[in-house]
Design a protein around this motif. Structure first.
Motif: not given
Length: 304
Positions: A245, A268-269, A271-272, A276, A302-304
């Motif tokens: 992250c 970004p995928e 990171q996500s 999660t 960052i969004s999960s």
């Protein structure tokens, strides 16, 4: 490395000895065999044998092994008079012994007589330049005196001869990190990964160093090694997940204003997915800190 079975056996025997159930010699022998340090107990029960002429003579040649074991335990416990008396007995029995010479040097070291200890170790190395223990004592002594540069010098000389000593490479890397000499530390971890590529610890440490050095190229490489750590641990490395992250966020910052291909380097995928996995782990193991983690991830965008 001590196995769980061996540790259980040692603890059971130790409990027996401490409660007067006998088996003192068996316990002392097992401590030596496993190369563990139980110095206070070894000192107490080892002396009980050495101070009893009947028990001491019953040991036969093992008497001298016990004197050595008690001397080392006494130095650990700062019972330097006891250590000195044991070494004196051994010196009388084995006047030309280099092994006893090492004990004498250790005692000088324990007393903080650094110059005398250094001379003693140097003299011993003249007789046996390949004595790994003495080389490592010189490193330990330099660290104890707060001289990391000298410790680095000793370790580098040592590794010129004993290049396959993983512990020495790791020790050198950690000293470099403590001095913020990250490029040198990175080299050490590269050597460790080359020789032990399946150990996640080295991949993780190398990733941390690359992340600390920074720069787009190093951040991308750090992310790869964090990913390797996750793979080698079956997804159980919290630190590596967080590293993914942090790398992604830093790469995104450095890629601002660049073309789409460069921006895609932030992945970004990935990171996500890491975010999660982190939130799932915190929810299971530390639910009270889940909000803190979620807030930290949001600050990294960052969004999960």
């Amino acid at each position: 490395m001590v196995t769980k079975t061996e540790e259980t056996e040692l603890n059971q025997l130790e409990n027996q000895v401490e409660n007067g159930g006998g088996g003192v010699w068996e316990y002392l022998s097992l401590v030596r065999k496993l190369k563990v340090r139980r110095s206070e107990i070894v000192l107490k029960h080892g002396l009980s044998i050495l101070n009893d002429p009947g028990k001491r003579s019953a040991l036969g040649p093992d008497e001298w092994t016990l004197y050595e074991q008690v001397a080392i335990a006494a130095m650990d416990c700062q019972s330097l008079n006891v250590a000195q008396n044991c070494i004196k007995v051994l010196k009388k029995k084995f006047p030309e012994s280099k092994r006893v010479g090492k004990l004498e040097a250790l005692l000088l070291e324990a007393k903080g007589m650094w110059e005398e200890a250094e001379k003693a170790y140097t003299s011993l190395l003249e007789d046996n330049p390949l004595d790994q223990v003495i080389h490592k004592r010189k490193v330990a002594m330099a660290k104890a005196q707060g001289k990391p540069s000298l410790a680095i010098e000793h370790l580098n000389k040592y590794l010129e001869v004993f290049m396959a000593d993983h512990d020495a490479w790791r020790e050198l890397a950690e000293i470099y990190v403590s001095l913020q000499m990250y490029k040198q530390a990175a080299f050490c971890y590269e050597e460790l990964i080359l020789t032990q590529p399946t150990l996640p610890l080295y991949h993780l440490a190398y990733a941390d160093v690359l992340y600390t050095i920074g720069g787009l190229e190093n951040l991308i490489a750090a992310r790869k090694y964090y990913a390797a750590t996750i793979d080698l641990t079956g997804g159980k490395s919290t630190r590596a997940l967080l590293g993914i992250c942090l790398c992604g966020s830093a790469i995104a910052q450095l890629s601002k204003g660049r073309n789409k291909e460069d921006k895609d380097m932030a992945a970004p995928e990935l990171q996500s997915l890491a975010a999660t996995a982190l939130e799932r782990e915190y929810k299971q193991k530390a639910p009270a800190k889940l909000n803190l983690l979620s807030s930290a991830l949001r600050s990294l965008k960052i969004s999960s």
